[in-house]
Design a protein around this motif. Structure first.
Motif, PDB file in Angstrom:
ATOM      1  N   GLN A  66      -6.027  11.570  -5.836  1.00 51.46           N
ATOM      2  CA  GLN A  66      -5.624  10.180  -5.602  1.00 51.46           C
ATOM      3  C   GLN A  66      -5.113  10.029  -4.176  1.00 51.46           C
ATOM      4  O   GLN A  66      -4.360  10.872  -3.678  1.00 51.46           O
ATOM      5  N   ILE A  67      -5.506   8.938  -3.539  1.00 48.70           N
ATOM      6  CA  ILE A  67      -5.171   8.722  -2.134  1.00 48.70           C
ATOM      7  C   ILE A  67      -4.174   7.592  -1.948  1.00 48.70           C
ATOM      8  O   ILE A  67      -3.156   7.753  -1.275  1.00 48.70           O
ATOM      9  N   ALA A  68      -4.469   6.443  -2.530  1.00 49.57           N
ATOM     10  CA  ALA A  68      -3.634   5.269  -2.268  1.00 49.57           C
ATOM     11  C   ALA A  68      -3.548   4.383  -3.504  1.00 49.57           C
ATOM     12  O   ALA A  68      -4.465   4.344  -4.331  1.00 49.57           O
ATOM     13  N   ARG A  69      -2.439   3.687  -3.596  1.00 50.33           N
ATOM     14  CA  ARG A  69      -2.294   2.627  -4.580  1.00 50.33           C
ATOM     15  C   ARG A  69      -2.057   1.324  -3.828  1.00 50.33           C
ATOM     16  O   ARG A  69      -1.195   1.257  -2.945  1.00 50.33           O
ATOM     17  N   ILE A  70      -2.838   0.309  -4.171  1.00 49.57           N
ATOM     18  CA  ILE A  70      -2.728  -0.996  -3.516  1.00 49.57           C
ATOM     19  C   ILE A  70      -2.446  -2.048  -4.577  1.00 49.57           C
ATOM     20  O   ILE A  70      -3.137  -2.114  -5.596  1.00 49.57           O
ATOM     21  N   THR A  71      -1.428  -2.848  -4.340  1.00 48.52           N
ATOM     22  CA  THR A  71      -1.075  -3.912  -5.281  1.00 48.52           C
ATOM     23  C   THR A  71      -1.002  -5.250  -4.550  1.00 48.52           C
ATOM     24  O   THR A  71      -0.604  -5.323  -3.391  1.00 48.52           O
ATOM     25  N   VAL A  72      -1.412  -6.289  -5.253  1.00 51.68           N
ATOM     26  CA  VAL A  72      -1.259  -7.667  -4.774  1.00 51.68           C
ATOM     27  C   VAL A  72      -0.536  -8.417  -5.876  1.00 51.68           C
ATOM     28  O   VAL A  72      -1.081  -8.629  -6.961  1.00 51.68           O
ATOM     29  N   GLU A  73       0.704  -8.778  -5.625  1.00 57.30           N
ATOM     30  CA  GLU A  73       1.523  -9.408  -6.656  1.00 57.30           C
ATOM     31  C   GLU A  73       2.112 -10.724  -6.160  1.00 57.30           C
ATOM     32  O   GLU A  73       2.257 -10.953  -4.959  1.00 57.30           O
ATOM     33  N   SER A  74       2.431 -11.575  -7.108  1.00 56.84           N
ATOM     34  CA  SER A  74       3.025 -12.870  -6.795  1.00 56.84           C
ATOM     35  C   SER A  74       4.524 -12.716  -6.560  1.00 56.84           C
ATOM     36  O   SER A  74       5.206 -11.995  -7.284  1.00 56.84           O
ATOM     37  N   VAL A 107       0.863  -1.189   0.000  1.00 55.30           N
ATOM     38  CA  VAL A 107       0.000   0.000   0.000  1.00 55.30           C
ATOM     39  C   VAL A 107       0.893   1.231   0.000  1.00 55.30           C
ATOM     40  O   VAL A 107       1.879   1.298   0.732  1.00 55.30           O
ATOM     41  N   GLU A 108       0.560   2.185  -0.863  1.00 56.58           N
ATOM     42  CA  GLU A 108       1.319   3.433  -0.970  1.00 56.58           C
ATOM     43  C   GLU A 108       0.371   4.618  -0.801  1.00 56.58           C
ATOM     44  O   GLU A 108      -0.722   4.621  -1.354  1.00 56.58           O
ATOM     45  N   ASN A 109       0.795   5.614  -0.052  1.00 55.65           N
ATOM     46  CA  ASN A 109       0.028   6.857   0.032  1.00 55.65           C
ATOM     47  C   ASN A 109       0.504   7.767  -1.090  1.00 55.65           C
ATOM     48  O   ASN A 109       1.655   8.197  -1.102  1.00 55.65           O
ATOM     49  N   ILE A 110      -0.367   8.036  -2.045  1.00 55.99           N
ATOM     50  CA  ILE A 110       0.001   8.856  -3.201  1.00 55.99           C
ATOM     51  C   ILE A 110      -0.718  10.207  -3.186  1.00 55.99           C
ATOM     52  O   ILE A 110      -0.760  10.904  -4.203  1.00 55.99           O
ATOM     53  N   ALA A 111      -1.273  10.567  -2.034  1.00 50.37           N
ATOM     54  CA  ALA A 111      -1.902  11.881  -1.890  1.00 50.37           C
ATOM     55  C   ALA A 111      -0.822  12.957  -1.834  1.00 50.37           C
ATOM     56  O   ALA A 111       0.346  12.676  -1.537  1.00 50.37           O
ATOM     57  N   PRO A 112      -1.169  14.207  -2.117  1.00 49.84           N
ATOM     58  CA  PRO A 112      -0.166  15.279  -2.052  1.00 49.84           C
ATOM     59  C   PRO A 112       0.318  15.526  -0.630  1.00 49.84           C
ATOM     60  O   PRO A 112      -0.350  15.171   0.346  1.00 49.84           O
ATOM     61  N   THR A 113       1.496  16.118  -0.516  1.00 48.11           N
ATOM     62  CA  THR A 113       2.033  16.499   0.781  1.00 48.11           C
ATOM     63  C   THR A 113       1.054  17.415   1.506  1.00 48.11           C
ATOM     64  O   THR A 113       0.395  18.253   0.884  1.00 48.11           O
ATOM     65  N   GLN A 114       0.945  17.234   2.818  1.00 49.43           N
ATOM     66  CA  GLN A 114      -0.034  17.948   3.642  1.00 49.43           C
ATOM     67  C   GLN A 114      -1.457  17.685   3.174  1.00 49.43           C
ATOM     68  O   GLN A 114      -2.331  18.547   3.224  1.00 49.43           O
ATOM     69  N   LEU A 120      -4.534 -13.951 -10.375  1.00 43.18           N
ATOM     70  CA  LEU A 120      -4.923 -12.776 -11.149  1.00 43.18           C
ATOM     71  C   LEU A 120      -4.224 -11.512 -10.644  1.00 43.18           C
ATOM     72  O   LEU A 120      -3.829 -10.657 -11.418  1.00 43.18           O
ATOM     73  N   GLY A 121      -4.094 -11.404  -9.331  1.00 43.72           N
ATOM     74  CA  GLY A 121      -3.454 -10.232  -8.737  1.00 43.72           C
ATOM     75  C   GLY A 121      -4.344  -9.006  -8.777  1.00 43.72           C
ATOM     76  O   GLY A 121      -5.498  -9.046  -9.213  1.00 43.72           O
ATOM     77  N   ALA A 122      -3.801  -7.885  -8.311  1.00 40.39           N
ATOM     78  CA  ALA A 122      -4.551  -6.629  -8.284  1.00 40.39           C
ATOM     79  C   ALA A 122      -3.578  -5.462  -8.271  1.00 40.39           C
ATOM     80  O   ALA A 122      -2.473  -5.560  -7.727  1.00 40.39           O
ATOM     81  N   ASP A 123      -3.991  -4.371  -8.880  1.00 41.63           N
ATOM     82  CA  ASP A 123      -3.223  -3.125  -8.895  1.00 41.63           C
ATOM     83  C   ASP A 123      -4.227  -2.004  -9.161  1.00 41.63           C
ATOM     84  O   ASP A 123      -4.708  -1.855 -10.278  1.00 41.63           O
ATOM     85  N   PHE A 124      -4.572  -1.254  -8.127  1.00 46.46           N
ATOM     86  CA  PHE A 124      -5.615  -0.245  -8.290  1.00 46.46           C
ATOM     87  C   PHE A 124      -5.313   0.981  -7.432  1.00 46.46           C
ATOM     88  O   PHE A 124      -4.520   0.930  -6.491  1.00 46.46           O
ATOM     89  N   ILE A 125      -5.975   2.076  -7.782  1.00 46.66           N
ATOM     90  CA  ILE A 125      -5.800   3.355  -7.080  1.00 46.66           C
ATOM     91  C   ILE A 125      -7.113   3.723  -6.393  1.00 46.66           C
ATOM     92  O   ILE A 125      -8.189   3.650  -6.998  1.00 46.66           O
ATOM     93  N   VAL A 126      -7.012   4.088  -5.140  1.00 46.24           N
ATOM     94  CA  VAL A 126      -8.160   4.578  -4.380  1.00 46.24           C
ATOM     95  C   VAL A 126      -8.240   6.090  -4.588  1.00 46.24           C
ATOM     96  O   VAL A 126      -7.300   6.815  -4.249  1.00 46.24           O
ATOM     97  N   THR A 127      -9.331   6.555  -5.149  1.00 44.95           N
ATOM     98  CA  THR A 127      -9.493   7.970  -5.461  1.00 44.95           C
ATOM     99  C   THR A 127     -10.419   8.652  -4.446  1.00 44.95           C
ATOM    100  O   THR A 127     -11.119   7.988  -3.665  1.00 44.95           O
TER     101      THR A 127
END
Length: 275
Positions: free
Chosen positions: A239-247, A40-47, A168-175
């Motif tokens: 954009q808030i977060a990117r979540i990935t599920v990878e092998s 999980v990554e936080n991709i929102a802007p600073t502050q 199948l995995g997953a790679d998506f962005i929470v907006t």
């Protein structure tokens, strides 16, 4: 961001880490066993918008975190108001929809929330042939807020293995348009009622007794945007977060290769001896 230290005592006391359940790999199940990495990554802007440690679970589709227009269950209230993942961990374990879950802690300070630019990962061992591994759910509290949260509404929406057990995995962005309001606490943004502002104890806000809805956004000129000026998640394209599920590839069995190599060497030596 200048966050009052008292509220961290609340969040720190509320966060409970669930340990991922792993299965024993045997020769008979080697074909369906999978080692997965959830990031999980936080991709929102600073502050901007940040969030608590992320609860995740793998299940058969029968764990529904919430429903729009319905009152939030107690475990969701605890997560959305106080970043407490212990109740959702217990609820998931009790419903029997899956065996593998955890709370992924962020790297930021002793409270391990995920602020802009932060990322965190965890490794899970699953059997792709099992129904209990098929779907993926996540949830975290949005900060600062009274009862904002991010989570997948549809329990069947994130499929990790197909019906044959193939990954199948997953790679998506929470907006920003997928920030939810638990409807359990009034969005007054009074610092003493608001986590990550000056809330000193859990469950101290004004009860709303409502239902889960899309979050309308923070108050213009209110205390949250004063503390987090880039936290308006209702802005277009936020954009808030990117979540990935990878092998994760299994390591090569060097012992087996060594033994195989030894047999080849022995065979070649015997062949030469009898020439």
């Amino acid at each position: 961001m200048n966050i009052n230290g008292k509220t961290w005592l609340n969040i720190r006391g509320a966060i409970a880490t669930a340990i991922a359940v792993t299965s024993t790999l045997t020769i008979s199940s080697a074909a369906t066993a999978a080692k997965l990495k959830v990031t999980v990554e936080n991709i929102a802007p600073t502050q901007g918008f940040f969030f608590s440690p992320l609860w995740v679970g793998f299940h058969n589709g029968n764990f529904d975190t919430f429903d729009l227009g319905v009152a939030a269950p107690e475990y969701l209230e605890a997560l959305a108001e106080d970043a407490n993942t212990a109740p959702i961990t217990a609820a998931f374990a009790n419903i029997g929809a899956g065996e593998t879950q955890a709370t992924i802690l962020g790297p930021t300070g002793p409270f391990q929330v995920l602020t802009s630019g932060d990322s965190a990962s965890m490794i899970f061992d699953l059997d792709g042939s099992l129904d209990s591994s098929r779907y993926f759910s996540y949830a975290a509290m949005g900060l600062p807020s009274n009862d904002a949260f991010i989570a997948n509404e549809n329990p069947f929406g994130i499929k990790i293995f197909d019906d044959d057990g193939s990954f199948l995995g997953a790679d998506f962005i929470v907006t920003g348009d997928r920030v939810w309001d638990a409807g359990t606490e009034v969005n007054d943004e009074i610092p003493a009622n608001t986590a990550a502002l000056a809330q000193a104890a859990p469950n101290t806000g004004v009860d709303e007794n409502g239902v889960v809805t899309f979050h309308p956004g923070f108050l213009e000129g209110g205390n949250i945007l004063a503390a987090a000026p880039n936290g308006d998640f209702t802005a277009p394209g936020y954009q808030i977060a990117r979540i990935t599920v990878e092998s994760v590839p299994e390591p090569t069995n060097s012992l087996g290769l060594l033994a195989f190599g030894g047999l080849l060497f022995l065979g070649n030596s015997l062949h030469k001896s009898f020439k």
